[in-house]
Every structure is written in structure tokens, then in C-alpha cells.
Design a protein around this motif. Sequence first.
Motif, short mmCIF file in Angstrom:
data_model
loop_
_atom_site.label_atom_id
_atom_site.label_comp_id
_atom_site.label_asym_id
_atom_site.label_seq_id
_atom_site.Cartn_x
_atom_site.Cartn_y
_atom_site.Cartn_z
N SER A 221 -52.86 -10.57 -73.27
CA SER A 221 -54.01 -10.43 -74.25
C SER A 221 -53.49 -9.96 -75.65
O SER A 221 -54.45 -10.06 -76.55
N PHE A 222 -52.28 -9.44 -75.86
CA PHE A 222 -52.05 -8.92 -77.09
C PHE A 222 -50.65 -9.82 -77.83
O PHE A 222 -50.54 -9.47 -78.92
N ILE A 223 -50.08 -10.24 -76.99
CA ILE A 223 -48.85 -11.22 -77.60
C ILE A 223 -49.02 -12.43 -77.05
O ILE A 223 -48.95 -12.67 -75.86
N ALA A 224 -48.44 -13.48 -78.01
CA ALA A 224 -48.04 -14.76 -77.76
C ALA A 224 -46.86 -14.83 -78.49
O ALA A 224 -46.40 -14.92 -79.52
N GLN A 225 -45.71 -15.24 -77.29
CA GLN A 225 -44.23 -15.25 -77.81
C GLN A 225 -43.70 -16.67 -77.57
O GLN A 225 -43.56 -17.12 -76.35
#
Length: 254
Positions: free
Chosen positions: A117-121
Motif C-alpha cells: 500500500s505504501f511502496i511500488a519497487q
Amino acid sequence: MEQPESITPTIKISELATITPASGTAMQLQSEKPITYTVRAQDGSSKNYTLVFQYNQPLVQAEMNLLEGKYYLSYPKNEDLVVRGENVLPDEAQTKGYLVDKDGKETLLSFSQPPTSFIAQFNTPEDLKPGKYHIKLISGRYTKLTDVFEVFLPTLYNVIKWQDYTGKKGGDLVLNINSKETYELYFKADFDHFIAIDNLNNEYTINNVIFDAATMTIKLSIPVSVQGNAIKSLKMMDKNGNLLSEGNFNISLN
């Protein structure tokens, strides 16, 4: 739960009335496009009804996780491109990332780790070149563009070992190579000369630099005209005078 691509509503109307589109017709889910139904009575009169989809997905936020908007290439593997945000859908089918260059060309990025929900890597494209980019993040119904960030060649510390050096004005200085692969991959084709900056902020051009891959050393001649007693930084330049990379060093001069 994944959002379905379509729904098939069942609509009840009076026996002699008709409805268009017909009850049981599959409808594609389009968040910004409502669907209009027309009900026609037996006497020929008609009335329109509009179906509007309401989504509970909160607004997505996205920004690059970079210091001062700078990204440095590296060897043997580039760091991931990391987008930090809020309300990102943790589903690779519903969340996508695209690298967008200054000309608007988009490259689909692959995930290095499943999104949260907080990071797209994302994995960095192998052919990534220096320049200005931003990432377009699509998550559910939202599309967000990050601020522009700039990609640079590797720092000079990737080429030259950071350590204390001692040289002599008018003599040769030998520096230790940190990674010959970095030099050969990113700099060999374009490198022309160094610019050395002394502790008095004077600049000196240093030509005829010798990179020796066998001994893992770099030999350069210190100008006899250096006024300071130390060189505090070096810049790698191409033949057109463009900066390739730079770094601060502690080079004492006798």
C-alpha cells in the motif's frame, strides 16, 4: 478482492415495458463513464436512468524515494526505482509503473518486489541512460506522475578508491581503481581528461591520463602550477568539456 472487468445487472420493469440496454447485458466497468438505460412504456413514452459507479478506492499518492531527485547508475547492478506513496493497490494486476523519458516515451517497468500500500519497487531497465525522467504509476482508477528525477553516470567513487593519496607538484600521481568494469562500461568511450580543484578552489586541466586495468591504477601528472597544497576534488570530463562524473578526494601535495 480484485475489481471485476464487467457486471451483468438484472433489471425488473413492468410487463409491457422495454429497456435498452436489455436486462442481463454485460456492462464494462468504466469509472469515468456512466451507463444510461432507456425505459420505454407501452404508450411509447420513455425515461432515461443513469447508472454511475461509486468506488471506495482513496486517492493514490506517489513520489520518488530519491535524495534531491538524483539517481546514480552503478555496477554490477543498478538500484531499484522506488516509488513511495499512499493507498497503492497491492496487486500487480491493478498497479503498473511506466518510466517516462523527456520525450514522453513510456517503458513498462517490472516489479522487483510485490507492491504494498505504501511502496511500488521496480527493476531498473538495463539500458537506462543519463537524463531526466518521471514514473507514471497507475493503481486502480488513479494515474499519478512523480516529480521529474535525473539519472547520472556512476559517482567517481565507483571508479577511484576513496582513500588518502599523496602526490608531488610536477610529478605523477597514482590512484587505485575501484572498479575497472564501471570505467569500461560507462566512461571509457567518452572520457578525455580530468579537472582537478585544489584547496584554494583553483581548477587545473589534466590530460594524458593512463588507465591501467592490469595493475588497477590510474596515473596522472600533477601540474607544477598548482597553488594549493592539496587537491580536494576531481572531475571526469569528455572531449567537449561536459562533466561525466565527479568526487571529493584528499590528495596531499608536496
